[in-house]
Motif scaffolding. Sequence first.
Motif, PDB file in Angstrom:
ATOM      1  N   ARG A 105      71.519  88.725  29.999  1.00 18.43           N
ATOM      2  CA  ARG A 105      72.322  89.939  30.208  1.00 18.43           C
ATOM      3  C   ARG A 105      72.079  90.527  31.600  1.00 18.43           C
ATOM      4  O   ARG A 105      73.019  90.921  32.296  1.00 18.43           O
ATOM      5  N   VAL A 137      74.859  90.973  34.786  1.00 22.85           N
ATOM      6  CA  VAL A 137      75.111  92.193  35.560  1.00 22.85           C
ATOM      7  C   VAL A 137      75.050  91.903  37.055  1.00 22.85           C
ATOM      8  O   VAL A 137      75.901  92.362  37.839  1.00 22.85           O
ATOM      9  N   TRP A 138      74.057  91.119  37.483  1.00 19.18           N
ATOM     10  CA  TRP A 138      73.944  90.780  38.902  1.00 19.18           C
ATOM     11  C   TRP A 138      75.150  89.979  39.388  1.00 19.18           C
ATOM     12  O   TRP A 138      75.627  90.185  40.513  1.00 19.18           O
ATOM     13  N   ALA A 149      78.203  90.195  38.174  1.00 17.72           N
ATOM     14  CA  ALA A 149      79.305  91.153  38.258  1.00 17.72           C
ATOM     15  C   ALA A 149      79.233  91.962  39.550  1.00 17.72           C
ATOM     16  O   ALA A 149      80.241  92.130  40.258  1.00 17.72           O
ATOM     17  N   LEU A 150      78.051  92.446  39.882  1.00 24.97           N
ATOM     18  CA  LEU A 150      77.885  93.230  41.109  1.00 24.97           C
ATOM     19  C   LEU A 150      78.138  92.364  42.347  1.00 24.97           C
ATOM     20  O   LEU A 150      78.739  92.836  43.332  1.00 24.97           O
ATOM     21  N   ALA A 160      84.526  90.202  38.460  1.00 29.04           N
ATOM     22  CA  ALA A 160      83.500  91.234  38.340  1.00 29.04           C
ATOM     23  C   ALA A 160      83.669  92.025  37.048  1.00 29.04           C
ATOM     24  O   ALA A 160      82.690  92.316  36.339  1.00 29.04           O
ATOM     25  N   LEU A 161      84.906  92.368  36.720  1.00 30.57           N
ATOM     26  CA  LEU A 161      85.168  93.144  35.505  1.00 30.57           C
ATOM     27  C   LEU A 161      84.799  92.357  34.246  1.00 30.57           C
ATOM     28  O   LEU A 161      84.185  92.905  33.315  1.00 30.57           O
ATOM     29  N   THR A 162      85.161  91.076  34.192  1.00 31.08           N
ATOM     30  CA  THR A 162      84.886  90.295  32.980  1.00 31.08           C
ATOM     31  C   THR A 162      83.389  89.999  32.832  1.00 31.08           C
ATOM     32  O   THR A 162      82.877  89.964  31.715  1.00 31.08           O
ATOM     33  N   CYS A 163      82.678  89.796  33.944  1.00 31.25           N
ATOM     34  CA  CYS A 163      81.222  89.590  33.854  1.00 31.25           C
ATOM     35  C   CYS A 163      80.535  90.875  33.386  1.00 31.25           C
ATOM     36  O   CYS A 163      79.579  90.825  32.599  1.00 31.25           O
ATOM     37  N   GLY A 164      81.010  92.033  33.872  1.00 33.35           N
ATOM     38  CA  GLY A 164      80.463  93.296  33.393  1.00 33.35           C
ATOM     39  C   GLY A 164      80.732  93.501  31.915  1.00 33.35           C
ATOM     40  O   GLY A 164      79.868  93.976  31.164  1.00 33.35           O
ATOM     41  N   ALA A 198      78.343  91.374  29.908  1.00 36.91           N
ATOM     42  CA  ALA A 198      77.005  91.952  29.838  1.00 36.91           C
ATOM     43  C   ALA A 198      76.938  93.017  28.750  1.00 36.91           C
ATOM     44  O   ALA A 198      75.948  93.116  28.010  1.00 36.91           O
ATOM     45  N   GLY A 199      77.995  93.824  28.633  1.00 41.23           N
ATOM     46  CA  GLY A 199      78.040  94.832  27.568  1.00 41.23           C
ATOM     47  C   GLY A 199      78.101  94.204  26.193  1.00 41.23           C
ATOM     48  O   GLY A 199      77.386  94.637  25.268  1.00 41.23           O
TER      49      GLY A 199
END
Length: 406
Positions: A294, A298-299, A301-302, A386-390, A393-394
Amino acid sequence: MNVSHQKLILLTVCLVALMSTAGVAMPYPILAPIFVDSAPDAFNHFMGLPPKLLLGVALAANPLGILLGSTLIGALSDRLGRRRVLTGTLLLTFAGYLLTAYALWSRWYLLFVLARFVTGLTEGNVAVARAIVADLHPQLDRARSFAILNAVLYTGWLVGPLIGGLTLPLGEAVPFLLAAGAILLCLAVLLAFLPETGERMHQDQSLLQVMRGQHSFRLLSADPLLARLFWMQLAFAIGVNAFYEFYPLWLVEYARLDSRGIALVTALMCVLMTSASVLLGKLGHKRAPLELARINAVWVALGLLGLSLLADLPWPGIGLIVLLGVPLAIYNAILPSWCSERFANLGQGSVMGLLTTIFCVANVLVALLGSVLTILDTRLVLVLGALTCGLAAGWLQGVIREAAEA
């Protein structure tokens, strides 16, 4: 099943995976220059369509084939045996590379797309390689074996793009002829050193029954946790493929790199990926596996969001592309190992096939949607990633809670 010479088997699987993955990765740095940065002709302007759209279709053809093949290849290896299925898929992949080379030589776009699709049908055999590694547990530690295999796979992503980028100036068909030669070497190594490893499953069923009932998607109804993990992994894979498929186009448009420059950037990224995976295998980790996955999601996505903002700063963007290899390597070493342990009762071939299937579904979706978005702005694809990786993570936090309760 207990087998002798486990380390030799692992080495053999790694060598086959290295050469096979190098062939899969080789087109990544060369397709963008072929379609977007070459003189217009009937190939890259087929039917007067935008080159970026043609690029997207070409990118989608191969993973679409992998998608259809990987839903069955892993399960078939459970039924027919790892060695037999791996041999057959490598033979068909060899034929596909030869057809691809001919299509480029003859400037026949439709045949090129068909050849990429046919090649993809059998390139999902990485699921078989992962299943063999899982078969070697507990004689060899599963987590460390997966880390070693992943390191080798990343090395293939290093070697393949380097070969493709450096040999493209010799002719567009040359990289694919070299890939065909590598597949022949894979076959020789496999036939010489790889025995059968896993216990054959579903022996009371015909081959047709296995193909109908043991494809990867049937696992989603077998375990609710795996079904939830499917959607999480699909979201993450969409983000990863947004990066893998379109950072070469970012490098062409914003950094003005040719195929050799793209190959060098890819090689540097893969060196970091390989190093991170090797260190993870040797040193292990103190965090819970899914929590570590997880954090690295996040990394990623950023990193994708940052890359979308660096169009006017190409050198920092190139550095960020390279650095993204670290969280990607850690995530991809952790998740297959955890899935192998948690869902072992469903068949290692089927579980690994499902992971390959998820990646390919995302690959096709991103290639088609991304080709449309790039007509507007290439950076939109990176924002989508980025949006889908974030989001992944959620969702992974929810999977962690559900796995703990189970």
